[in-house]
Design an enzyme around this catalytic site. Structure first.
Site, PDB file in Angstrom:
ATOM      1  N   ASN A 199       2.345  11.911  -1.795  1.00  0.00           N
ATOM      2  CA  ASN A 199       2.390  11.082  -0.546  1.00  0.00           C
ATOM      3  C   ASN A 199       4.405  11.053  -0.305  1.00  0.00           C
ATOM      4  OD1 ASN A 199       0.635  10.626   1.879  1.00  0.00           O
ATOM      5  ND2 ASN A 199      -0.361   8.575   1.187  1.00  0.00           N
ATOM      6  N   HIS A 204       1.935  11.755   5.173  1.00  0.00           N
ATOM      7  CA  HIS A 204       1.072  10.807   5.098  1.00  0.00           C
ATOM      8  C   HIS A 204      -0.290  12.511   5.585  1.00  0.00           C
ATOM      9  CE1 HIS A 204       2.089   7.187   3.845  1.00  0.00           C
ATOM     10  NE2 HIS A 204       3.263   7.114   4.944  1.00  0.00           N
ATOM     11  N   GLU A 234      -6.689   4.692  -2.389  1.00  0.00           N
ATOM     12  CA  GLU A 234      -6.835   6.475  -3.082  1.00  0.00           C
ATOM     13  C   GLU A 234      -8.275   6.188  -3.779  1.00  0.00           C
ATOM     14  OE1 GLU A 234      -3.112   4.950  -5.511  1.00  0.00           O
ATOM     15  OE2 GLU A 234      -4.005   4.220  -3.462  1.00  0.00           O
TER      16      GLU A 234
END
Length: 329
Positions: A199, A204, A234
């Site tokens: 990320n 994002h 996640e």
């Protein structure tokens, strides 16, 4: 414009007389001398009011009444007979007739009044039918909207998988079912290795894309009876009813291998040069008897997979867990 009225009688004098009365008041009139002719006319135009004699060629007026009602239940049928018999009148009314007239006692005022009342009942019946249909359509729309709201409440907006709250409900339901029927089920718990680094490096938008693809890969490796959830961030949880530990391990390994080989955008920047997951597997009742403990042990097995180098699947084993806890001091 006045409504159309259908007259049915073998008596031509009666047809002429009634037709004159109705036309004089502004009604449009069609006439038939047999049930067959009347049905043919009715098939081209659903008359709101039909006045029919009892005695017709080839078929009586009661049978004609029933057939018209089968075609259009809102049509109002006035039955006429030459004699006033209670039995005939009751038969007609029980068959769905609006009213019953004795030919010898018919006068114009009575006929006009009765036809207008029948037309009003037809109007009310049609309006009721329309409102019922409208209610049915609205109920179907409402039911569809409610289903959408329920789906929105139990789905993760990003991945389309079921969400954390629904997982908790389903897990309790599954453990109760399995306990009641003395059956097995397995839980797979996994997360994406080094997702924060991915990320931070790619942003994002790409991170969200990666989560969606992993969700699709996961669903593609499951049976219709299995359930996939985005547990949070996640982390993902999979419930596999009627599945032992070996079967669940094979599923988890299949998902891990497919993710590791998938050409995610920017995967070369990850520590292994690819996107990977670490997964833990637990099974009811082998590993625990309560939902919280099943989840906790799946989490511990996943932790061991990460500790041993990531990009792997570990099935819960109490001996391995003891060694892992001891070695970390």
């Amino acid at each position: 414009m006045k409504s159309k009225i259908l007259l049915v009688d073998t008596d031509s004098d009666c047809l002429i007389s009634l037709s004159g009365m109705l036309k004089g008041t502004g009604f449009e009139v069609s006439a038939a001398t047999s049930a067959e002719e009347a049905l043919e006319l009715f098939s081209t135009w659903h008359f709101p009011v039909v006045m029919t004699a009892i005695n017709l060629y080839g078929r009586d007026g009661i049978e004609l009444l029933k057939q018209i009602k089968r075609i259009d239940d809102t049509s109002q049928i006035i039955v006429m007979n030459g004699e006033a018999t209670l039995e005939t009148a009751m038969t007609a009314l029980r068959s769905g007739a609006y009213d019953y007239l004795v030919k010898s006692r018919i006068d114009e005022a009575q006929v006009i009044s009765l036809v207008e009342q029948a037309l009003e009942k037809h109007r009310v019946a049609e309006e009721t039918q329309r409102l019922l249909q409208e209610m049915k359509v609205n109920n179907e729309k409402l039911e569809k909207a409610n289903k959408c709201l329920i789906e929105m409440a139990i789905r993760d907006g990003l991945t389309g998988l079921y969400n954390h709250r629904f997982f908790q409900e389903c897990h309790q339901t599954e453990i109760s079912r399995s306990r009641r029927h003395k059956r097995q089920y397995s839980l797979i718990f996994f997360d994406i290795d080094h997702f924060k680094e991915y990320n931070d490096t790619h942003g994002h938008v790409e991170g969200d894309s990666l989560l969606r693809i992993i969700a699709q890969i996961t669903k593609g490796r499951l049976r219709q009876s299995d359930f996939a959830y985005r547990y949070g961030g996640e982390e993902f949880a999979l419930l596999l009813p009627e599945t032992d530990k070996q079967g669940a391990y094979i599923v988890a390994e299949s998902i891990r291998a497919r993710i590791a080989e998938y050409a995610f955008k920017g995967r070369e920047t990850q520590p292994f040069g690819k996107v990977t997951i670490s997964a833990g597997v637990t099974t009811f009742p082998d590993d625990a008897m309560e939902a919280e403990e099943i989840l906790d042990k799946a989490d511990k097995a996943m932790y061991l997979a990460k500790k041993n180098g990531r990009n792997r699947v570990h099935a819960f084993n109490i001996g391995q867990m003891t060694v892992a806890v001891t070695s970390t001091g």
